[in-house]
Design an enzyme around this catalytic site. Structure first.
Site, PDB file in Angstrom:
ATOM      1  N   HIS A   1     -49.253   4.112   2.913  1.00  0.00           N
ATOM      2  CA  HIS A   1     -49.675   5.336   3.575  1.00  0.00           C
ATOM      3  C   HIS A   1     -50.620   6.167   2.707  1.00  0.00           C
ATOM      4  O   HIS A   1     -50.508   7.393   2.617  1.00  0.00           O
ATOM      5  CB  HIS A   1     -48.466   6.158   4.040  1.00  0.00           C
ATOM      6  CG  HIS A   1     -47.819   5.547   5.246  1.00  0.00           C
ATOM      7  ND1 HIS A   1     -46.957   4.476   5.161  1.00  0.00           N
ATOM      8  CD2 HIS A   1     -47.940   5.837   6.566  1.00  0.00           C
ATOM      9  CE1 HIS A   1     -46.570   4.139   6.365  1.00  0.00           C
ATOM     10  NE2 HIS A   1     -47.143   4.937   7.250  1.00  0.00           N
TER      11      HIS A   1
ATOM     12  N   CYS B   1     -66.331  -1.123  10.397  1.00  0.00           N
ATOM     13  CA  CYS B   1     -65.489  -1.019   9.202  1.00  0.00           C
ATOM     14  C   CYS B   1     -66.008   0.022   8.211  1.00  0.00           C
ATOM     15  O   CYS B   1     -65.329   0.330   7.225  1.00  0.00           O
ATOM     16  CB  CYS B   1     -65.346  -2.379   8.514  1.00  0.00           C
ATOM     17  SG  CYS B   1     -64.412  -3.549   9.519  1.00  0.00           S
TER      18      CYS B   1
ATOM     19  N   GLU C   1     -54.988  -8.470   6.396  1.00  0.00           N
ATOM     20  CA  GLU C   1     -55.163  -7.194   7.101  1.00  0.00           C
ATOM     21  C   GLU C   1     -54.674  -7.286   8.541  1.00  0.00           C
ATOM     22  O   GLU C   1     -54.287  -6.291   9.126  1.00  0.00           O
ATOM     23  CB  GLU C   1     -56.637  -6.798   7.138  1.00  0.00           C
ATOM     24  CG  GLU C   1     -57.223  -6.423   5.835  1.00  0.00           C
ATOM     25  CD  GLU C   1     -58.692  -6.030   5.956  1.00  0.00           C
ATOM     26  OE1 GLU C   1     -59.182  -5.379   5.032  1.00  0.00           O
ATOM     27  OE2 GLU C   1     -59.354  -6.356   6.958  1.00  0.00           O
TER      28      GLU C   1
END
Length: 117
Positions: free
Chosen positions: A69, A25, A107
């Site tokens: 985005h 991560c 997530e």
């Protein structure tokens, strides 16, 4: 107490470099986030709502214009973990939506967090 929720979604990237270079991560990666706004009220308004879902359109607009985005490290002032994203969104909208009591962030379909001050 009446409680309602509404979900919003967006896709974005982030990295958590404080985890160290060996943690996956720490590298830039992306998620398809689901944000859940949780509202409550002791009494319903004159229309029989805690809040008209249509009145939450500003949340969708903010998410679409600010988070979707994007690279969240450039937007969220703290490391963009689910926990910090939830707090960021809660703080952004609490003054506009007094019925807001918590924000959830997911997530993946298997993970979620809830920020409830």
């Amino acid at each position: 107490m009446y409680k309602i929720s509404k979900q919003f979604s967006f896709s974005a990237s982030h990295a958590l470099p404080l985890l160290g270079k060996d943690h996956p991560c720490a590298r830039m990666h992306g998620h398809n986030y689901v944000i859940t706004m949780h509202l409550h009220a002791e009494n319903l308004d004159k229309y029989g709502f805690v809040k008209d879902y249509k009145s939450l359109q500003g949340v969708k607009q903010f998410i679409d214009e600010t988070l979707d985005h994007r690279h969240l490290n450039d937007i969220i002032p703290d490391p963009p973990t689910s926990e910090n994203i939830a707090r960021f969104i809660y703080n952004r909208f609490k003054s506009e939506i007094p019925e807001l009591y918590a924000v959830g962030v997911s997530e993946t379909p298997q993970t979620s967090c809830l920020y409830e001050p």
